[in-house]
Design a protein around this motif. Structure first.
Motif, PDB file in Angstrom:
ATOM      1  N   GLN A  30       0.830  -1.197   0.000  1.00  0.00           N
ATOM      2  CA  GLN A  30       0.000   0.000   0.000  1.00  0.00           C
ATOM      3  C   GLN A  30       0.871   1.256   0.000  1.00  0.00           C
ATOM      4  OE1 GLN A  30      -2.400  -0.730   3.446  1.00  0.00           O
ATOM      5  NE2 GLN A  30      -3.930  -1.938   2.330  1.00  0.00           N
ATOM      6  N   ASN A  31       1.954   1.231   0.782  1.00  0.00           N
ATOM      7  CA  ASN A  31       2.858   2.381   0.812  1.00  0.00           C
ATOM      8  C   ASN A  31       3.509   2.605  -0.549  1.00  0.00           C
ATOM      9  OD1 ASN A  31       2.342   2.939   3.505  1.00  0.00           O
ATOM     10  ND2 ASN A  31       4.029   1.656   4.257  1.00  0.00           N
ATOM     11  N   GLN A  32       3.945   1.498  -1.197  1.00  0.00           N
ATOM     12  CA  GLN A  32       4.554   1.620  -2.516  1.00  0.00           C
ATOM     13  C   GLN A  32       3.551   2.165  -3.535  1.00  0.00           C
ATOM     14  OE1 GLN A  32       6.870  -1.686  -4.025  1.00  0.00           O
ATOM     15  NE2 GLN A  32       7.349  -2.378  -1.959  1.00  0.00           N
ATOM     16  N   PHE A  33       2.316   1.685  -3.421  1.00  0.00           N
ATOM     17  CA  PHE A  33       1.295   2.131  -4.360  1.00  0.00           C
ATOM     18  C   PHE A  33       1.015   3.628  -4.197  1.00  0.00           C
ATOM     19  CE2 PHE A  33      -3.126   3.034  -5.435  1.00  0.00           C
ATOM     20  CZ  PHE A  33      -3.196   2.547  -6.731  1.00  0.00           C
ATOM     21  N   LEU A  34       0.896   4.084  -2.954  1.00  0.00           N
ATOM     22  CA  LEU A  34       0.631   5.500  -2.704  1.00  0.00           C
ATOM     23  C   LEU A  34       1.801   6.366  -3.169  1.00  0.00           C
ATOM     24  CD1 LEU A  34      -1.072   5.334   0.818  1.00  0.00           C
ATOM     25  CD2 LEU A  34      -2.158   5.835  -1.385  1.00  0.00           C
ATOM     26  N   THR A  35       3.025   5.898  -2.948  1.00  0.00           N
ATOM     27  CA  THR A  35       4.203   6.640  -3.413  1.00  0.00           C
ATOM     28  C   THR A  35       4.187   6.763  -4.928  1.00  0.00           C
ATOM     29  OG1 THR A  35       5.529   5.877  -1.538  1.00  0.00           O
ATOM     30  CG2 THR A  35       6.730   6.654  -3.471  1.00  0.00           C
ATOM     31  N   MET A  36       3.861   5.657  -5.589  1.00  0.00           N
ATOM     32  CA  MET A  36       3.778   5.659  -7.040  1.00  0.00           C
ATOM     33  C   MET A  36       2.698   6.615  -7.523  1.00  0.00           C
ATOM     34  SD  MET A  36       2.717   2.490  -9.546  1.00  0.00           S
ATOM     35  CE  MET A  36       1.044   2.542  -8.888  1.00  0.00           C
ATOM     36  N   LEU A  37       1.539   6.579  -6.866  1.00  0.00           N
ATOM     37  CA  LEU A  37       0.426   7.427  -7.272  1.00  0.00           C
ATOM     38  C   LEU A  37       0.778   8.913  -7.151  1.00  0.00           C
ATOM     39  CD1 LEU A  37      -2.520   7.775  -8.142  1.00  0.00           C
ATOM     40  CD2 LEU A  37      -3.177   7.581  -5.720  1.00  0.00           C
ATOM     41  N   VAL A  38       1.351   9.286  -5.983  1.00  0.00           N
ATOM     42  CA  VAL A  38       1.712  10.694  -5.772  1.00  0.00           C
ATOM     43  C   VAL A  38       2.780  11.140  -6.764  1.00  0.00           C
ATOM     44  CG1 VAL A  38       2.775  12.313  -4.144  1.00  0.00           C
ATOM     45  CG2 VAL A  38       1.044  10.681  -3.338  1.00  0.00           C
ATOM     46  N   THR A  39       3.779  10.267  -6.995  1.00  0.00           N
ATOM     47  CA  THR A  39       4.853  10.599  -7.932  1.00  0.00           C
ATOM     48  C   THR A  39       4.316  10.809  -9.336  1.00  0.00           C
ATOM     49  OG1 THR A  39       6.440   9.310  -6.630  1.00  0.00           O
ATOM     50  CG2 THR A  39       7.052   9.824  -8.899  1.00  0.00           C
ATOM     51  N   GLN A  40       3.422   9.937  -9.749  1.00  0.00           N
ATOM     52  CA  GLN A  40       2.854  10.061 -11.096  1.00  0.00           C
ATOM     53  C   GLN A  40       2.004  11.326 -11.227  1.00  0.00           C
ATOM     54  OE1 GLN A  40       0.951   6.163 -11.493  1.00  0.00           O
ATOM     55  NE2 GLN A  40       2.440   5.641 -13.081  1.00  0.00           N
ATOM     56  N   MET A  41       1.255  11.639 -10.190  1.00  0.00           N
ATOM     57  CA  MET A  41       0.411  12.832 -10.246  1.00  0.00           C
ATOM     58  C   MET A  41       1.261  14.108 -10.309  1.00  0.00           C
ATOM     59  SD  MET A  41      -2.715  11.889  -7.632  1.00  0.00           S
ATOM     60  CE  MET A  41      -3.547  13.443  -8.000  1.00  0.00           C
ATOM     61  N   ASN A  42       2.400  14.095  -9.573  1.00  0.00           N
ATOM     62  CA  ASN A  42       3.264  15.284  -9.564  1.00  0.00           C
ATOM     63  C   ASN A  42       4.042  15.460 -10.858  1.00  0.00           C
ATOM     64  OD1 ASN A  42       2.523  16.050  -6.971  1.00  0.00           O
ATOM     65  ND2 ASN A  42       4.181  14.885  -5.987  1.00  0.00           N
ATOM     66  N   ASN A  43       4.238  14.369 -11.577  1.00  0.00           N
ATOM     67  CA  ASN A  43       5.094  14.444 -12.759  1.00  0.00           C
ATOM     68  C   ASN A  43       4.376  14.115 -14.066  1.00  0.00           C
ATOM     69  OD1 ASN A  43       8.076  14.716 -11.601  1.00  0.00           O
ATOM     70  ND2 ASN A  43       6.994  13.235 -10.301  1.00  0.00           N
ATOM     71  N   GLN A  44       3.083  13.982 -14.019  1.00  0.00           N
ATOM     72  CA  GLN A  44       2.391  13.586 -15.246  1.00  0.00           C
ATOM     73  C   GLN A  44       2.396  14.704 -16.290  1.00  0.00           C
ATOM     74  OE1 GLN A  44      -1.820  12.845 -14.859  1.00  0.00           O
ATOM     75  NE2 GLN A  44      -2.053  14.365 -13.226  1.00  0.00           N
ATOM     76  N   ASP A  45       2.392  14.273 -17.503  1.00  0.00           N
ATOM     77  CA  ASP A  45       2.338  15.183 -18.648  1.00  0.00           C
ATOM     78  C   ASP A  45       0.863  15.419 -18.979  1.00  0.00           C
ATOM     79  OD1 ASP A  45       2.415  16.499 -21.045  1.00  0.00           O
ATOM     80  OD2 ASP A  45       3.812  15.110 -22.012  1.00  0.00           O
TER      81      ASP A  45
END
Length: 222
Positions: A30-45
């Protein structure tokens, strides 16, 4: 700017490897998933937004893992509680004489210990061999045909000539057949329960003769 695809791919790979390997806990996933989600949202094109279906699929997998781990923990606790309860219930056997699987019998003062057999199905021939410590047959007992069930074996501590055998430790073998086919009889011995314990196989009854047996293998209580 870091692209969604590069960040998402590396994070997705980490989560998928953990899911496939089964090495991570539900909390870690769950922690890995949330980290991935936040990272993608901050860096999405904005022109190439994140793949919602992929995130949804991973979330469903994580939820499944979390549910299974919770269920496993609950079942483990339930089994431990059941084992403890069975051990407490089995304590009532202390001091009682029980019949359990075994093949040893002793003779003391000319009196042989009580022995028996569990016959799974009706047999047209049941025979018993009593052997001394050297493996020599000292007594043959013909029980003839027997119905299924737990039976006592009558041995008076004498050999085939009717002479009393010396005091000591002996063993016995039981053979039972029906229409020439083995019905797999189980030889049984009596013993007094001294204590109750447990191991990975379940609750054990410990007898005064040093033998232990699973409480589920007790055939008779007296």
């Amino acid at each position: 700017m870091t692209t969604t695809s590069s960040v998402g791919t590396s994070s997705t790979s980490a989560v998928n490897q953990a899911l496939q390997g089964g090495s991570a806990s539900a909390s870690d996933l769950q922690n890995q998933f949330l980290t991935m989600l936040v990272t993608q949202m901050n860096n999405q094109d904005p022109l190439n937004p994140m793949d919602n279906s992929q995130l949804t699929s991973q979330l469903a997998q994580i939820s499944t893992v979390s549910g299974l781990q919770t269920m496993n923990t609950t079942l483990t606790q339930l089994l431990q509680q059941t084992a403890a309860s069975r051990a407490m219930d089995s304590s009532n056997l202390i001091g009682k004489t029980v019949m359990v699987p075994g093949a040893g019998v002793s003779v003391s003062g000319g009196v042989a210990g009580k022995i028996g057999v569990d016959i799974p199905s009706t047999a047209d021939s049941v025979t018993v061999q009593v052997l001394d410590a050297s493996g020599n047959v000292v007594r043959n007992i013909d029980m003839q045909g027997q119905t299924a069930g737990v039976k006592d074996i009558a041995w008076d501590g004498t050999d085939n000539l009717g002479n009393a055998v010396p005091d000591g430790n002996y063993s016995f073998k039981v053979s039972a057949t029906a229409n020439g086919k083995d019905v797999s009889p189980v030889s049984l011995v009596y013993g007094q329960v001294q204590s109750i314990s447990g191991d990975s196989s379940g609750v054990l009854v410990n007898l005064t003769n040093g033998q232990s047996a699973n409480v589920d293998d007790v055939r008779r209580i007296s």
